[in-house]
Motif scaffolding. Structure first.
Motif, PDB file in Angstrom:
ATOM      1  N   LYS A  41      -8.950  -0.343  -4.656  1.00 24.91           N
ATOM      2  CA  LYS A  41      -9.883   0.322  -3.741  1.00 24.91           C
ATOM      3  C   LYS A  41     -10.967  -0.620  -3.235  1.00 24.91           C
ATOM      4  O   LYS A  41     -11.595  -0.362  -2.211  1.00 24.91           O
ATOM      5  CB  LYS A  41     -10.522   1.543  -4.401  1.00 24.91           C
ATOM      6  CG  LYS A  41     -11.454   1.248  -5.564  1.00 24.91           C
ATOM      7  CD  LYS A  41     -12.174   2.516  -6.028  1.00 24.91           C
ATOM      8  CE  LYS A  41     -12.937   2.309  -7.331  1.00 24.91           C
ATOM      9  NZ  LYS A  41     -12.033   2.343  -8.494  1.00 24.91           N
ATOM     10  N   ALA A  42     -11.180  -1.720  -3.970  1.00 22.26           N
ATOM     11  CA  ALA A  42     -12.243  -2.645  -3.570  1.00 22.26           C
ATOM     12  C   ALA A  42     -11.911  -3.396  -2.288  1.00 22.26           C
ATOM     13  O   ALA A  42     -12.825  -3.791  -1.555  1.00 22.26           O
ATOM     14  CB  ALA A  42     -12.514  -3.645  -4.692  1.00 22.26           C
ATOM     15  N   ILE A  43     -10.634  -3.599  -2.013  1.00 25.71           N
ATOM     16  CA  ILE A  43     -10.242  -4.474  -0.908  1.00 25.71           C
ATOM     17  C   ILE A  43     -10.814  -3.986   0.421  1.00 25.71           C
ATOM     18  O   ILE A  43     -11.514  -4.733   1.125  1.00 25.71           O
ATOM     19  CB  ILE A  43      -8.710  -4.603  -0.840  1.00 25.71           C
ATOM     20  CG1 ILE A  43      -8.149  -5.199  -2.137  1.00 25.71           C
ATOM     21  CG2 ILE A  43      -8.300  -5.452   0.369  1.00 25.71           C
ATOM     22  CD1 ILE A  43      -8.631  -6.583  -2.458  1.00 25.71           C
ATOM     23  N   LYS A  64      -1.087 -11.114   0.873  1.00 27.92           N
ATOM     24  CA  LYS A  64      -1.066  -9.829   0.195  1.00 27.92           C
ATOM     25  C   LYS A  64      -1.832  -9.939  -1.132  1.00 27.92           C
ATOM     26  O   LYS A  64      -1.583 -10.843  -1.927  1.00 27.92           O
ATOM     27  CB  LYS A  64       0.370  -9.404  -0.095  1.00 27.92           C
ATOM     28  CG  LYS A  64       0.497  -8.073  -0.820  1.00 27.92           C
ATOM     29  CD  LYS A  64       1.951  -7.734  -1.076  1.00 27.92           C
ATOM     30  CE  LYS A  64       2.086  -6.424  -1.830  1.00 27.92           C
ATOM     31  NZ  LYS A  64       3.488  -6.091  -2.127  1.00 27.92           N
ATOM     32  N   PRO A  65      -2.768  -9.018  -1.389  1.00 25.57           N
ATOM     33  CA  PRO A  65      -3.468  -9.057  -2.692  1.00 25.57           C
ATOM     34  C   PRO A  65      -2.511  -8.715  -3.831  1.00 25.57           C
ATOM     35  O   PRO A  65      -1.829  -7.693  -3.800  1.00 25.57           O
ATOM     36  CB  PRO A  65      -4.561  -7.999  -2.539  1.00 25.57           C
ATOM     37  CG  PRO A  65      -4.111  -7.107  -1.427  1.00 25.57           C
ATOM     38  CD  PRO A  65      -3.279  -7.951  -0.515  1.00 25.57           C
ATOM     39  N   GLU A  66      -2.460  -9.582  -4.820  1.00 24.48           N
ATOM     40  CA  GLU A  66      -1.587  -9.386  -5.986  1.00 24.48           C
ATOM     41  C   GLU A  66      -2.462  -9.077  -7.190  1.00 24.48           C
ATOM     42  O   GLU A  66      -3.162  -9.942  -7.697  1.00 24.48           O
ATOM     43  CB  GLU A  66      -0.757 -10.652  -6.241  1.00 24.48           C
ATOM     44  CG  GLU A  66       0.170 -11.050  -5.090  1.00 24.48           C
ATOM     45  CD  GLU A  66       1.374 -10.148  -4.949  1.00 24.48           C
ATOM     46  OE1 GLU A  66       1.627  -9.359  -5.881  1.00 24.48           O
ATOM     47  OE2 GLU A  66       2.058 -10.216  -3.902  1.00 24.48           O
ATOM     48  N   PHE A  67      -2.409  -7.838  -7.651  1.00 22.28           N
ATOM     49  CA  PHE A  67      -3.259  -7.410  -8.770  1.00 22.28           C
ATOM     50  C   PHE A  67      -2.536  -7.624 -10.111  1.00 22.28           C
ATOM     51  O   PHE A  67      -1.328  -7.520 -10.194  1.00 22.28           O
ATOM     52  CB  PHE A  67      -3.642  -5.951  -8.612  1.00 22.28           C
ATOM     53  CG  PHE A  67      -4.566  -5.711  -7.456  1.00 22.28           C
ATOM     54  CD1 PHE A  67      -5.936  -5.858  -7.591  1.00 22.28           C
ATOM     55  CD2 PHE A  67      -4.062  -5.370  -6.210  1.00 22.28           C
ATOM     56  CE1 PHE A  67      -6.790  -5.650  -6.523  1.00 22.28           C
ATOM     57  CE2 PHE A  67      -4.907  -5.163  -5.138  1.00 22.28           C
ATOM     58  CZ  PHE A  67      -6.269  -5.297  -5.290  1.00 22.28           C
ATOM     59  N   LEU A  70      -9.343 -12.200  -4.291  1.00 22.56           N
ATOM     60  CA  LEU A  70      -8.823 -12.333  -5.658  1.00 22.56           C
ATOM     61  C   LEU A  70      -8.778 -13.813  -6.042  1.00 22.56           C
ATOM     62  O   LEU A  70      -7.763 -14.330  -6.525  1.00 22.56           O
ATOM     63  CB  LEU A  70      -7.431 -11.695  -5.766  1.00 22.56           C
ATOM     64  CG  LEU A  70      -7.396 -10.172  -5.584  1.00 22.56           C
ATOM     65  CD1 LEU A  70      -5.963  -9.688  -5.433  1.00 22.56           C
ATOM     66  CD2 LEU A  70      -8.067  -9.461  -6.753  1.00 22.56           C
ATOM     67  N   ILE A  71      -9.893 -14.480  -5.849  1.00 23.25           N
ATOM     68  CA  ILE A  71      -9.973 -15.913  -6.131  1.00 23.25           C
ATOM     69  C   ILE A  71     -10.126 -16.120  -7.636  1.00 23.25           C
ATOM     70  O   ILE A  71     -11.079 -15.633  -8.243  1.00 23.25           O
ATOM     71  CB  ILE A  71     -11.160 -16.545  -5.383  1.00 23.25           C
ATOM     72  CG1 ILE A  71     -10.919 -16.467  -3.867  1.00 23.25           C
ATOM     73  CG2 ILE A  71     -11.378 -17.984  -5.817  1.00 23.25           C
ATOM     74  CD1 ILE A  71     -12.086 -16.948  -3.037  1.00 23.25           C
ATOM     75  N   PRO A  72      -9.202 -16.845  -8.264  1.00 24.92           N
ATOM     76  CA  PRO A  72      -9.290 -17.044  -9.718  1.00 24.92           C
ATOM     77  C   PRO A  72     -10.358 -18.056 -10.095  1.00 24.92           C
ATOM     78  O   PRO A  72     -10.777 -18.887  -9.277  1.00 24.92           O
ATOM     79  CB  PRO A  72      -7.895 -17.553 -10.075  1.00 24.92           C
ATOM     80  CG  PRO A  72      -7.433 -18.257  -8.841  1.00 24.92           C
ATOM     81  CD  PRO A  72      -8.016 -17.483  -7.685  1.00 24.92           C
TER      82      PRO A  72
END
Length: 262
Positions: free
Chosen positions: A146-148, A259-262, A176-178
Motif C-alpha cells: 500500500k505504500a507504493i 516492478k516492486p518485488e516484496f 525498495l532500495i536495499p
C-alpha cells in the motif's frame, strides 16, 4: 549452411543486447561510478547531531537523516534530537527524510493512518523551513504494497529498506532500495558491504545511534564509525545523500519500468 546459421544467431544475440540497452540508458542517466556510497541515519537519535554530523562535515560527506518522533520517550533529549537540531542538520546541507511520525510499522496501519504519519513529518519540516522530504525509510524495514502509490502521490522519489544487499538501479524499484546496517562491532561485515560498490552497484548504509542511547542493540561504536569514514575518505569513495541518487538514476522512469518485488 552452418556459417549462415551462426551469423543469424550472432545477429539475433546482438539485437537482444541492443534492445536491452535503451531501458538501462533511460533509467541510469550517467554511468554509475565505482565507490559510490549513500549514508543514511535512522530515528532522529541525539548523537546524529552531536557526533555524526560534525564528522560528516569534517570528511566532506553527504547523508540522509530519517527522522521520526520515536515513542514513548522522544521528549528525552539525551536520546533524541530536538527539532531545532534537525533544522540545523538541514541548514548544514544534509537531507532530512521521512521515517513516519511515530516509527509505526506499515503493516500496523491503514492508508489513512500512513498518510497521517507521513504528513506530520512533512508539516514539521515545512514549519521549520526544511526542504520537503523526497526520501522515505520503512520503520523496522517492514514494507507493505500500500505504500507504493501513497509515496508516489506524496511526491517521494526514493524509499529505503534493509536486506544487506547493494542497490542495483536497473533491477530494484526506487521504493525498495536495499541497505546494509553498520550496527555492532563486526567490522569485517561492514567493510565487505562497502566494497560491493562497483560494477554499477551502489552501497547504501543504514546507521542508527553512534552510540544509540535509546536502543543500545543497534549502536554503532563511535570509534568504529569514524574508521569507516576514514576508510571511505582514504580510498576515494563518493559519499552522498539518498536524494542525490537523482544525479545517476531517473526515479520517475524507474518507478514505471521496474516492478516492486516484496
Amino acid at each position: 549452411m552452418i556459417c549462415s546459421i551462426l551469423k543469424r544467431l550472432m545477429l539475433a544475440g546482438l539485437f537482444l543486447i541492443l534492445a536491452a540497452l535503451p531501458t538501462y540508458a533511460q533509467l541510469v542517466t550517467q554511468p554509475i561510478p565505482d565507490k559510490l556510497v549513500v549514508l543514511t541515519f535512522d530515528d532522529a537519535v541525539s548523537t546524529h547531531a552531536t557526533f555524526v554530523a560534525p564528522l560528516l562535515k569534517k570528511y566532506g560527506f553527504g547523508g540522509t537523516f530519517f527522522v521520526c518522533e520515536f515513542p514513548p520517550d522522544f521528549d528525552d533529549k539525551r536520546k533524541y534530537m530536538r527539532w531545532e537540531q534537525i533544522q540545523e542538520l538541514s541548514e548544514m546541507g544534509f537531507e532530512i527524510g521521512n521515517h513516519t511520525w511515530h516509527h509505526t510499522h506499515l503493516n500496523e496501519m491503514n492508508e489513512a493512518q500512513l498518510n497521517e504519519e507521513l504528513a506530520f513529518i512533512e508539516k514539521k519540516c515545512a514549519a521549520l523551513g526544511i526542504e520537503k522530504p523526497v526520501s522515505f525509510a520503512y520503520p523496522a524495514y517492514l514494507t507493505d504494497p500500500k505504500a507504493i502509490e501513497i509515496l508516489k502521490a506524496r511526491g517521494y522519489q526514493w524509499a529505503r529498506v534493509g536486506g544487506g544487499l547493494a542497490y542495483e538501479p536497473e533491477k530494484q524499484h526506487p521504493y525498495l532500495i536495499p541497505s546494509a546496517s553498520t550496527t555492532g562491532d563486526d567490522k569485517a561485515r561492514v567493510m565487505e558491504a562497502i566494497q560491493q560498490a562497483k560494477d554499477g552497484k551502489i552501497v547504501v548504509l543504514t546507521v542508527h545511534g553512534v552510540p544509540d542511547y535509546a536502543h543500545d542493540w543497534v549502536t554503532t561504536p563511535p570509534a568504529l564509525f569514524e574508521e569507516y569514514l576514514q576508510y571511505l575518505k582514504d580510498n576515494d569513495y563518493t559519499v552522498i545523500a539518498l536524494k542525490d541518487l537523482v544525479k545517476y538514476v531517473d526515479p520517475e522512469k524507474a518507478f514505471h519500468q521496474l516492478k516492486p518485488e516484496f
